[in-house]
Design a protein around this motif. Structure first.
Motif, short mmCIF file in Angstrom:
data_model
loop_
_atom_site.label_atom_id
_atom_site.label_comp_id
_atom_site.label_asym_id
_atom_site.label_seq_id
_atom_site.Cartn_x
_atom_site.Cartn_y
_atom_site.Cartn_z
N GLY A 99 0.81 -1.23 0.00
CA GLY A 99 0.00 0.00 0.00
C GLY A 99 0.83 1.27 0.00
N SER A 100 0.14 2.43 0.03
CA SER A 100 0.81 3.73 -0.11
C SER A 100 1.51 4.20 1.15
CB SER A 100 -0.21 4.80 -0.50
OG SER A 100 -0.60 4.60 -1.80
N ILE A 101 1.26 3.49 2.25
CA ILE A 101 2.04 3.77 3.47
C ILE A 101 2.49 2.42 4.01
CG2 ILE A 101 -0.13 4.11 4.77
CD1 ILE A 101 1.51 6.00 6.62
N PHE A 102 3.79 2.22 4.05
CA PHE A 102 4.28 0.91 4.52
C PHE A 102 5.59 1.08 5.28
CE2 PHE A 102 6.16 1.27 0.26
CZ PHE A 102 7.46 0.87 0.46
N LEU A 103 5.99 -0.02 5.93
CA LEU A 103 7.18 0.03 6.79
C LEU A 103 8.33 -0.75 6.18
CD1 LEU A 103 8.44 0.59 9.66
CD2 LEU A 103 7.55 -1.65 10.31
N MET A 104 9.52 -0.11 6.11
CA MET A 104 10.71 -0.87 5.77
C MET A 104 11.80 -0.51 6.78
SD MET A 104 11.81 0.99 2.25
CE MET A 104 13.23 2.04 2.32
N TRP A 105 12.90 -1.27 6.76
CA TRP A 105 13.94 -1.08 7.78
C TRP A 105 15.26 -0.71 7.13
CZ3 TRP A 105 12.93 -1.25 13.00
CH2 TRP A 105 11.64 -1.68 13.33
N PHE A 106 15.80 0.43 7.57
CA PHE A 106 17.11 0.84 7.08
C PHE A 106 18.09 0.49 8.19
CE2 PHE A 106 20.24 3.76 5.22
CZ PHE A 106 20.07 3.42 3.90
N GLY A 107 18.70 -0.70 8.10
CA GLY A 107 19.45 -1.22 9.24
C GLY A 107 18.45 -1.45 10.36
N PRO A 108 18.79 -1.03 11.61
CA PRO A 108 17.85 -1.24 12.71
C PRO A 108 16.81 -0.12 12.84
CG PRO A 108 19.95 -0.43 13.54
CD PRO A 108 20.09 -0.50 12.05
N THR A 109 16.84 0.85 11.92
CA THR A 109 15.94 2.01 12.04
C THR A 109 14.69 1.83 11.17
OG1 THR A 109 17.93 3.34 12.23
CG2 THR A 109 15.88 4.55 11.91
N PRO A 110 13.50 2.02 11.78
CA PRO A 110 12.29 1.90 10.96
C PRO A 110 12.13 3.10 10.04
CG PRO A 110 11.73 2.53 13.21
CD PRO A 110 13.21 2.33 13.19
N ARG A 111 11.72 2.83 8.80
CA ARG A 111 11.50 3.90 7.83
C ARG A 111 10.09 3.72 7.28
NH1 ARG A 111 16.34 5.43 3.63
NH2 ARG A 111 17.31 6.54 5.34
N VAL A 112 9.23 4.68 7.56
CA VAL A 112 7.86 4.58 7.04
C VAL A 112 7.80 5.32 5.70
CG1 VAL A 112 5.46 5.27 7.43
CG2 VAL A 112 6.81 4.33 9.31
N VAL A 113 7.39 4.60 4.67
CA VAL A 113 7.29 5.21 3.35
C VAL A 113 5.88 5.78 3.22
CG1 VAL A 113 7.41 4.81 0.86
CG2 VAL A 113 8.98 3.62 2.40
N VAL A 114 5.80 7.08 2.93
CA VAL A 114 4.50 7.75 2.83
C VAL A 114 4.32 8.28 1.42
CG1 VAL A 114 3.07 9.63 3.74
CG2 VAL A 114 4.64 8.42 5.26
N ALA A 115 3.44 7.63 0.64
CA ALA A 115 3.26 8.04 -0.77
C ALA A 115 1.86 8.58 -1.02
CB ALA A 115 3.55 6.84 -1.68
N GLU A 116 1.14 8.95 0.04
CA GLU A 116 -0.21 9.52 -0.10
C GLU A 116 -0.14 11.03 0.04
OE1 GLU A 116 -3.28 8.24 2.62
OE2 GLU A 116 -2.99 6.19 1.87
N PRO A 117 -0.55 11.79 -0.98
CA PRO A 117 -0.41 13.26 -0.92
C PRO A 117 -0.99 13.90 0.34
CG PRO A 117 -1.08 12.60 -3.11
CD PRO A 117 -1.10 11.36 -2.27
N GLU A 118 -2.12 13.36 0.82
CA GLU A 118 -2.74 13.97 1.99
C GLU A 118 -1.82 13.85 3.22
OE1 GLU A 118 -5.51 15.66 1.19
OE2 GLU A 118 -5.21 16.46 3.21
N LEU A 119 -1.20 12.67 3.36
CA LEU A 119 -0.29 12.47 4.51
C LEU A 119 1.04 13.21 4.29
CD1 LEU A 119 -0.88 8.69 5.36
CD2 LEU A 119 -1.84 10.72 6.44
N ILE A 120 1.46 13.30 3.03
CA ILE A 120 2.69 14.04 2.73
C ILE A 120 2.51 15.50 3.16
CG2 ILE A 120 4.13 14.93 0.84
CD1 ILE A 120 3.62 12.29 -0.64
N ARG A 121 1.32 16.01 2.89
CA ARG A 121 1.00 17.39 3.28
C ARG A 121 1.09 17.54 4.80
NH1 ARG A 121 -1.15 22.01 1.72
NH2 ARG A 121 -2.57 22.85 3.25
#
Ligand code: HEM
Length: 560
Positions: free
Chosen positions: A135-157
């Motif tokens: 989906g347009s908001i999901f979780l990935m891990w950069f090493g031990p740090t969580p990185r939430v990917v936000v691809a929804e314009p409303e949330l980006i705003r």
């Protein structure tokens, strides 16, 4: 008792062989009791030292366990409980291994036709696949740090505009910071606000200077014409020297030659830092006095010293101008304006100005070069748009060599072409932020310290925002303005959004329009048979094999 004492003496004699010489030498006059006392205190101190080392080791091990395993596990559960999904996390490296493997696999695949603009699966395949899967908001891990990917314009705003105070700029790697300088890009809090307030108006006054800089670009275009008429040019390299020339003129104006020398040093530093960046996984590498590292340190010192000298010289000139003529004549360029408006009284000192100069060079050069390169490539791939843009140019400028500032606003087609290029091939492909505190984002609570990745490229290629033809080059979609080009007004974000939006946006657009006008009015452009369409990301979005194009002079225009 006597027997025990005798035993002690034997042991002591034996130990004298084993003990460090300093305990046994020169002790002839000492009694056995004193020696025993010294021995006990020595062994006690050794034991304490060993215990401290073991304790330190245990503390480090516990810290590593906490950072690499316990904390990510706890955070992961927190995200799972809320239903946020993403690729499975691997110990220590998170998802970095898969990301690298996916990029390598995608970039080794045969390249599709040059007018194939669906580039996300090739350049950032992990974002493409995971967005599709989770989906347009999901979780990935950069090493031990969580990185939430936000691809929804409303949330980006929300992240960049409405709740901006809850998110910090990401802290770049020290190598990147060294290149970028401690200017606007890397500043935060009150210092950033002060610099931004003082520097933004400076940029607004500079468009005319860019025009002058681009006139030199126009001359460079003429020089590139060649005697045989048709000529093949790698525009990726060529625009680089034009942009550098323009940015040097705009920043340093009358100190152009000195500024150019500094920028040459910085260009050299960039090469070395890029090499070193590939070795960052060797801990402490950057502190080792290797030949390259020493060269890097020296370059950095030279750049600062040269810039500091330039700044103080400009202050003196500005002071003289003011005394003699009542106004600062040296304030026409960026350095002049900054030294004039950013005195110590305003809260910005010389070393701040030095850092800002470094920042402008870094932030302004390669981004604008890439925009110009991709736009020219796209015009070569789509001759119908090249034709429309050229006709408009002739109509607006008539016999004028380059558009005047008033003309620029009338070049609507060129503007739409530039925007469509920024949509399909945005030079900056993502923006990073870090949650300053636990924060509500949509239906999720994102814990403090989580990184937020805004994938500009993915948003710009999203069919749910741009329609089924999202990957087609169609500048006409911008005919009703930026906010109406997509289904959401904030779906177009090549300059970022909100208070930290690109300070050089207007300048970059002016430069792009002027340089493209210089090219279009003189040449017909087509793809060289040597061109291979292979976009790739290394910090910015580049054409991997350069951008060789054929330039054919338009004789009709010369005769007019
Ligand atoms: C095509 C050209 C350019 C593109 C695509 C571009 C893109 C961006 C983006 C996306 C940001 C926002 C980053 C964020 O929010 O974290 C940004 C910020 C910035 N850009 Fe640009 N940029 C371009 C040209 C320039 C030029 C010509 C200059 C200056 C000479 C410049 C100076 C800056 C600075 C100083 C910032 C930081 C602003 C702040 O944090 O207050 N950029 N740029």
């Amino acid at each position: 008792m006597k027997q025990v004492k005798g035993l002690h003496e034997v042991i002591m004699n034996e130990f004298c062989i084993l003990l460090p010489s300093y305990l046994c030498q020169g002790k002839q006059g000492s009694t056995r009791k004193e020696m025993m006392k010294e021995w006990w205190s020595w062994s006690a101190s050794v034991m304490v030292q060993h215990s401290l080392v073991i304790l330190l080791f245990l503390l480090l091990a516990m810290k590593a366990l906490h950072v690499l395993w316990l904390k990510p596990k706890k955070l992961e559960r927190l995200f799972w409980r809320q239903g946020m999904r993403g690729p499975p996390r691997r110990l220590v490296i998170g998802n970095v291994g898969e990301m690298v493997a996916m990029v390598l696999a995608a970039s080794s695949m045969p390249v599709r036709s040059s007018s194939y603009h669906n580039i996300l699966p090739r350049v950032l395949p992990f974002l493409h696949q995971w967005k599709k899967a989770y989906g347009s908001i999901f979780l990935m891990w950069f090493g031990p740090t969580p990185r939430v990917v936000v691809a929804e314009p409303e949330l980006i705003r929300e992240v960049l505009v409405t709740r901006v105070q809850l998110f910090d700029r990401y802290v770049a790697h020290p190598f990147v910071r060294q290149l970028e300088g401690e200017g606007l890009v890397n500043l935060r809090g009150a210092k950033w606000a002060l610099h931004r307030k003082l520097i933004s108006p400076v940029f607004n006054c500079l468009c005319r200077r860019w025009g002058e800089g681009c006139r030199h670009g126009g001359e460079a275009v003429d020089r590139g014409r060649g005697s045989s008429g048709e000529v093949e040019v790698d525009v990726a390299e060529w625009y680089q020297s034009i942009t550098e020339d323009v940015i040097t003129r705009v920043t340093f104006g009358r100190s152009y030659a000195d500024g150019k020398a500094v920028f040459n040093l910085q260009a050299r530093l960039m090469v070395l830092a890029a090499e070193a960046f590939n070795r960052v996984f060797v801990p402490g590498y950057r502190y080792l006095p290797t030949k390259k590292n020493r060269e890097r340190w020296k370059l950095d010192v030279d750049i600062r010293q040269n810039l500091a000298m330039l700044v103080s010289r400009r202050r003196e000139i500005a002071g003289k101008d003011e005394a003699e003529k009542g106004a600062s004549l040296s304030a026409k360029d960026l350095l002049g304006q900054m030294t004039a408006s950013c005195g110590p009284a305003a809260g910005i000192n010389s070393s701040d100005v030095v850092e800002e100069c470094k920042t402008f060079f870094f932030a302004g050069k390669q981004t604008t070069t890439n925009l110009l390169t991709w736009t020219t490539l796209l015009l070569a791939m789509h001759p119908e748009w090249q034709h429309i843009a050229r006709e408009e140019l002739l109509h607006v400028c008539g016999s004028r060599d380059l558009p005047s500032p008033d003309d620029l606003h009338k070049l609507k087609t060129l503007g739409m072409v530039v925007n469509e290029t920024l949509r399909l091939y945005p030079p900056a492909v993502a923006i990073l932020r870090r949650a300053k505190t636990d924060v509500q984002l949509g239906r999720y609570t994102v814990p403090r310290g989580t990184e937020i990745l805004i994938p500009i490229l993915a948003v710009h290629h999203d069919e749910s925002l741009w329609g089924a033809e999202a990957h087609r080059f169609d500048p006409a979609r911008f005919s009703q303005g930026l906010s109406r080009a997509a289904r959401h007004p904030n779906a177009f974000i090549p300059w970022g959004l909100g208070e930290r939006t690109c300070v050089g946006r207007d300048l970059a657009i002016v430069e792009a329009k002027l340089a493209l006008a210089a090219v279009l009015s003189r040449f017909e452009i087509s793809l060289s048979p040597n061109y291979t369409h292979a976009p790739m990301v290394t910090m910015l979005l580049y054409p991997k094999h350069g951008a060789p194009l054929i330039f054919k002079p338009i004789t009709k225009i010369e005769e007019q």
